[in-house]
Design a protein around this motif. Structure first.
Motif, mmCIF file in Angstrom:
data_model
loop_
_atom_site.group_PDB
_atom_site.id
_atom_site.type_symbol
_atom_site.label_atom_id
_atom_site.label_comp_id
_atom_site.label_asym_id
_atom_site.label_seq_id
_atom_site.Cartn_x
_atom_site.Cartn_y
_atom_site.Cartn_z
ATOM 1 N N VAL A 44 0.887 -1.364 0.086
ATOM 2 C CA VAL A 44 -0.151 -0.030 -0.039
ATOM 3 C C VAL A 44 0.827 1.155 0.018
ATOM 4 O O VAL A 44 1.604 1.520 0.963
ATOM 5 N N GLU A 45 0.959 1.902 -1.072
ATOM 6 C CA GLU A 45 2.034 3.109 -1.194
ATOM 7 C C GLU A 45 1.064 4.547 -1.127
ATOM 8 O O GLU A 45 1.605 5.423 -0.878
ATOM 9 N N ASP A 46 -0.178 4.420 -1.381
ATOM 10 C CA ASP A 46 -0.754 5.810 -1.083
ATOM 11 C C ASP A 46 -2.404 5.167 -0.759
ATOM 12 O O ASP A 46 -2.991 4.106 -0.625
ATOM 13 N N GLN A 47 -3.221 6.248 -0.719
ATOM 14 C CA GLN A 47 -4.725 5.938 -0.312
ATOM 15 C C GLN A 47 -5.392 5.317 -1.380
ATOM 16 O O GLN A 47 -6.201 4.444 -0.938
ATOM 17 N N LYS A 48 -5.329 5.415 -2.586
ATOM 18 C CA LYS A 48 -5.950 4.852 -3.437
ATOM 19 C C LYS A 48 -5.608 3.280 -3.306
ATOM 20 O O LYS A 48 -6.822 2.449 -3.442
ATOM 21 N N LEU A 89 6.208 4.349 0.762
ATOM 22 C CA LEU A 89 5.199 5.282 1.502
ATOM 23 C C LEU A 89 5.424 6.509 0.199
ATOM 24 O O LEU A 89 6.131 7.093 0.537
ATOM 25 N N LEU A 90 4.322 6.625 -0.602
ATOM 26 C CA LEU A 90 4.484 7.758 -1.496
ATOM 27 C C LEU A 90 3.361 8.889 -1.216
ATOM 28 O O LEU A 90 3.391 9.701 -1.967
ATOM 29 N N GLY A 91 2.665 8.774 -0.033
ATOM 30 C CA GLY A 91 1.476 9.751 0.006
ATOM 31 C C GLY A 91 1.023 9.447 1.493
ATOM 32 O O GLY A 91 1.056 8.508 2.084
ATOM 33 N N ASN A 122 16.354 6.624 -8.421
ATOM 34 C CA ASN A 122 14.923 7.175 -8.759
ATOM 35 C C ASN A 122 14.228 7.444 -7.481
ATOM 36 O O ASN A 122 13.051 7.763 -7.796
ATOM 37 N N ALA A 123 14.484 7.249 -6.240
ATOM 38 C CA ALA A 123 13.702 7.186 -4.991
ATOM 39 C C ALA A 123 13.114 8.638 -4.843
ATOM 40 O O ALA A 123 13.652 9.731 -5.328
ATOM 41 N N ARG A 124 11.833 8.465 -4.625
ATOM 42 C CA ARG A 124 10.982 9.868 -4.149
ATOM 43 C C ARG A 124 11.035 10.038 -2.390
ATOM 44 O O ARG A 124 11.056 8.779 -2.018
ATOM 45 N N PRO A 125 11.147 11.314 -2.142
ATOM 46 C CA PRO A 125 11.172 11.312 -0.722
ATOM 47 C C PRO A 125 9.978 11.026 -0.131
ATOM 48 O O PRO A 125 8.803 11.562 -0.635
ATOM 49 N N MET A 126 9.900 10.619 1.203
ATOM 50 C CA MET A 126 8.686 10.247 1.952
ATOM 51 C C MET A 126 8.563 11.372 3.129
ATOM 52 O O MET A 126 9.442 11.785 3.693
#
Length: 258
Positions: free
Chosen positions: A58-62, A86-88, A153-157
């Motif tokens: 589960v990476e986001d609410q959707k 965790l993206l959101g 290419n990691a995105r920050p949490m």
């Protein structure tokens, strides 16, 4: 046979009965034993097996809305979540499964399905009727693992995203494990700030208010970034970022049932 295996609520019991009725009488003793072993496997499906742990990413609410209710409706000894990366922001207490625009919703940490008021996510949400059969109660999540993204290419949490999961789990008594920050670390309260390959300042809603900052000498950053609830994140190695959240190492683990 396929009608017994289609859908989330597969009728494994009826599938087993059909197989039992149609076992060929011409099987050898060894072949017959193999068939019986397979039938025992079918008989066990749909029941909770003590050694089966099931989890979903589960990476986001959707994705939480889509996957967690199905997980809760699937037999397992332990049901757990990997919120990594965790993206959101994710609210496990407020999953839109039976009615995307309103009540009822599912509290995944307590296994409750509520038909009354709900926690609105936006002003345009309203309660509407639904024809879906709604259970009165579901099992709850047994474990939550969270972490940031790693790789080139990691995105920050945002720290508030993982803090919310930590606090929700604590309130519900669900074990929480914080696995890693990934390739970004929170520099908000560090002075002087270390030199990082990249820095990004953004709010919990994802609004970027500063990028390309190097000790304030270049790049762009809003002066009121802290007042706006933004976090100052810097790209770094996983070993430097570590897995400490607000000074605490979270190593929650579910009780193993025997």
């Amino acid at each position: 046979m396929r009608e017994y295996f289609a859908g989330r609520r597969a009728n494994f019991g009826r599938a087993s009965e059909v197989l039992h009725e149609h076992i060929s009488h011409g099987l050898s003793e060894a072949e017959h034993q193999d068939a019986v072993d397979l039938l025992d496997l079918f008989d066990s499906m749909g029941k909770t097996l003590p050694n089966v742990w099931l989890g979903v990413s589960v990476e986001d609410q959707k994705r939480a809305d889509e996957r967690i209710p199905i997980l809760l409706d699937t037999p397992a000894a332990i049901r757990w979540i990997s919120a990594e990366p965790l993206l959101g922001p994710v609210d496990f207490r407020n999953l839109r499964r039976y009615n995307p625009k309103g009540a009822p919703w599912i509290d995944g940490l307590r296994g409750l399905v509520t038909r009354g008021a709900y926690l609105a996510r936006s002003p345009d949400e309203c309660c509407i009727s639904t024809s879906v059969t709604i259970p009165g109660e579901l099992p709850s999540l047994n474990w939550v693992v969270a972490g940031g993204e790693s790789g080139p290419n990691a995105r920050p949490m945002h720290p508030d995203w993982v803090r919310q999961l930590r606090d929700e789990c604590a309130a519900a008594g669900v074990p929480f494990l914080f696995k890693q920050w990934g390739n970004w670390t929170d520099l908000s309260d560090i002075e002087p700030k270390p030199i990082c390959a990249e820095e990004r300042i953004f709010t919990a809603r994802g609004e970027v208010v500063g990028v390309g900052v190097d000790h304030g000498r270049k790049g762009m950053v809003d002066r009121d970034w802290r007042e706006r609830g933004a976090a100052w994140m810097g790209r770094c190695s996983k070993s430097y970022a570590g897995r400490i959240l607000d000074g605490v190492e979270h190593n929650g683990f579910p009780e193993v049932r025997r």
